[in-house]
Scaffold this motif. Sequence first.
Motif, short mmCIF file in Angstrom:
data_model
loop_
_atom_site.label_atom_id
_atom_site.label_comp_id
_atom_site.label_asym_id
_atom_site.label_seq_id
_atom_site.Cartn_x
_atom_site.Cartn_y
_atom_site.Cartn_z
N GLN A 39 38.83 47.80 48.98
CA GLN A 39 38.32 46.59 48.34
C GLN A 39 37.56 46.86 47.03
O GLN A 39 36.63 46.16 46.67
N GLY A 40 37.97 47.91 46.31
CA GLY A 40 37.42 48.16 44.99
C GLY A 40 35.93 48.41 44.97
O GLY A 40 35.36 49.01 45.89
N TYR A 41 35.28 47.96 43.90
CA TYR A 41 33.84 48.19 43.77
C TYR A 41 33.05 47.42 44.82
O TYR A 41 31.96 47.85 45.22
N ALA A 42 33.58 46.30 45.28
CA ALA A 42 32.91 45.56 46.35
C ALA A 42 32.86 46.41 47.62
O ALA A 42 31.84 46.47 48.32
N GLY A 43 33.95 47.08 47.93
CA GLY A 43 33.99 47.96 49.08
C GLY A 43 33.13 49.20 48.90
O GLY A 43 32.59 49.74 49.88
N LEU A 44 32.99 49.64 47.66
CA LEU A 44 32.11 50.78 47.38
C LEU A 44 30.68 50.41 47.71
O LEU A 44 29.95 51.18 48.37
N ILE A 45 30.25 49.24 47.28
CA ILE A 45 28.89 48.80 47.54
C ILE A 45 28.62 48.64 49.04
O ILE A 45 27.55 49.01 49.54
N SER A 46 29.60 48.10 49.77
CA SER A 46 29.41 47.83 51.20
C SER A 46 29.77 49.01 52.10
O SER A 46 29.64 48.93 53.31
N GLY A 47 30.24 50.11 51.50
CA GLY A 47 30.53 51.30 52.29
C GLY A 47 31.84 51.28 53.05
O GLY A 47 31.97 51.93 54.10
N GLN A 48 32.85 50.56 52.53
CA GLN A 48 34.17 50.55 53.17
C GLN A 48 34.94 51.80 52.74
O GLN A 48 35.84 51.74 51.90
N ILE A 49 34.55 52.92 53.31
CA ILE A 49 35.03 54.23 52.87
C ILE A 49 35.57 54.99 54.07
O ILE A 49 34.94 55.04 55.12
N LYS A 50 36.75 55.58 53.90
CA LYS A 50 37.41 56.26 55.02
C LYS A 50 38.12 57.50 54.51
O LYS A 50 38.75 57.49 53.46
N LYS A 51 38.03 58.58 55.29
CA LYS A 51 38.70 59.81 54.92
C LYS A 51 40.21 59.63 54.99
O LYS A 51 40.72 59.03 55.93
N LEU A 52 40.92 60.17 54.00
CA LEU A 52 42.37 60.08 53.95
C LEU A 52 42.99 61.45 54.18
O LEU A 52 42.50 62.46 53.65
N TYR A 69 43.68 48.02 48.83
CA TYR A 69 43.30 46.65 48.48
C TYR A 69 42.45 46.63 47.22
O TYR A 69 42.07 47.68 46.69
N THR A 70 42.18 45.46 46.72
CA THR A 70 41.42 45.35 45.48
C THR A 70 40.65 44.04 45.47
O THR A 70 40.98 43.12 46.22
N ALA A 71 39.61 43.99 44.66
CA ALA A 71 38.78 42.78 44.60
C ALA A 71 37.98 42.78 43.30
O ALA A 71 37.74 43.84 42.70
N ARG A 72 37.58 41.61 42.88
CA ARG A 72 36.65 41.50 41.76
C ARG A 72 35.24 41.64 42.33
O ARG A 72 34.98 41.27 43.47
N CYS A 73 34.31 42.16 41.55
CA CYS A 73 32.96 42.36 42.06
C CYS A 73 31.93 42.14 40.95
O CYS A 73 31.71 43.02 40.12
N GLU A 74 31.32 40.97 40.96
CA GLU A 74 30.29 40.65 39.97
C GLU A 74 29.04 41.50 40.19
O GLU A 74 28.36 41.87 39.23
N GLU A 80 21.58 47.18 39.85
CA GLU A 80 21.34 47.29 41.29
C GLU A 80 22.63 47.56 42.05
O GLU A 80 22.68 48.41 42.95
N GLY A 81 23.71 46.85 41.68
CA GLY A 81 24.99 47.06 42.34
C GLY A 81 25.54 48.45 42.11
O GLY A 81 26.10 49.09 43.01
N GLN A 82 25.38 48.95 40.89
CA GLN A 82 25.86 50.30 40.57
C GLN A 82 25.10 51.35 41.37
O GLN A 82 25.70 52.32 41.88
N LYS A 83 23.79 51.17 41.51
CA LYS A 83 23.00 52.13 42.29
C LYS A 83 23.38 52.10 43.76
O LYS A 83 23.41 53.14 44.43
N LYS A 84 23.70 50.91 44.28
CA LYS A 84 24.15 50.80 45.67
C LYS A 84 25.45 51.58 45.86
O LYS A 84 25.65 52.25 46.88
N GLY A 85 26.34 51.47 44.88
CA GLY A 85 27.61 52.20 44.96
C GLY A 85 27.40 53.70 44.97
O GLY A 85 28.02 54.42 45.77
N ILE A 86 26.52 54.18 44.11
CA ILE A 86 26.25 55.62 44.06
C ILE A 86 25.60 56.08 45.35
O ILE A 86 25.87 57.19 45.84
N GLU A 87 24.74 55.26 45.92
CA GLU A 87 24.13 55.61 47.21
C GLU A 87 25.19 55.81 48.29
O GLU A 87 25.09 56.75 49.10
N GLN A 88 26.21 54.96 48.28
CA GLN A 88 27.28 55.10 49.27
C GLN A 88 28.08 56.37 49.01
O GLN A 88 28.45 57.09 49.95
#
Length: 319
Positions: A39-52, A69-74, A80-88
């Motif tokens: 789910q793109g950057y939205a999934g990055l922020i929410s931690g939708q991450i899986k080993k491939l 999958y893909t999504a737009r992410c405001e 704040e959103g960018q820092k959440k992504g890096i935290e994940q």
Amino acid sequence: MKRIGVLTSGGDSPGMNAAIRAVVRKAIYHDLEVYGIYQGYAGLISGQIKKLELGSVGDIIHRGGTMLYTARCEEFKTMEGQKKGIEQLNKFGIDGLVVIGGDGSFQGARKLTEHGFPTIGVPGTIDNDISGTDFTIGFDTALNTVIDAIDKIRDTATSHERTYVVEVMGRDAGDLALWAGLADGAETILIPEVDYNMDDIVNRLKRGADRGKKHSIILVAEGVGSGVDIGREIQDKTNFETRVTVLGHIQRGGSPTAADRVLASRLGAKAVELLLNGQQGQMVGIESNKLVSHDIDEALSREHTVDEEMYQLSQELSI
């Protein structure tokens, strides 16, 4: 570098799956672990991450769309959103990231690099509007989809002796309309990079009718305006029966062509090589059939330009 992530963002394009496959298998070949971000950057922020694993990308090279999958992410446009992504990314121990997408996706990749996280961009968009590469992943497939549709429309235009306006994608770039129009012999091509004069279009149609021409195809990139409005104006000024076809999202789908599969495989693998070599804030591309890399800042700052010689040729061949 021991672990890398890969995500797709923005509008999907045929060949994204081939690029994902190349990233995963190239990385595993070099003993890296790979994590897919859904789910793109939205999934990055929410931690939708899986080993491939190798099998995770089996039998996808021929499929359109994106398995991630893909999504737009405001939210990711904010600090704040960018820092959440890096935290994940840090939470999963990911050391570098490959972002597959277009202009908006590259904006996000640039932000991650500015925060010190190694990121490489892979251009995937049917509009072919990314500077620093001759072609983007998905353009060739979308182009062939448009050509196939115009071929069918021309059969009907011929049978009913009508003028057809065909609207294709291309908000800021006219490559899809220009290449398809030249390949299919469109009588008029309207693209965002070149101003048009409705009187010139009308006069061209009338000249064709005077010499016995029974039908015409006018190709319009969506960034120029509404194909419906343009078709209505043409009919009002010529009294020629005019129909409009808006191809829409059909252009994004379908099995990628051989050209897109090969391009995606080469670019995806090149992105992994750049990360392994300690590069960041770069995009991969192809110029004169050679793989290249450019600074993402440079690519985003350069305005997309259309091939003026090709546009002039389309004018000369459609007299």
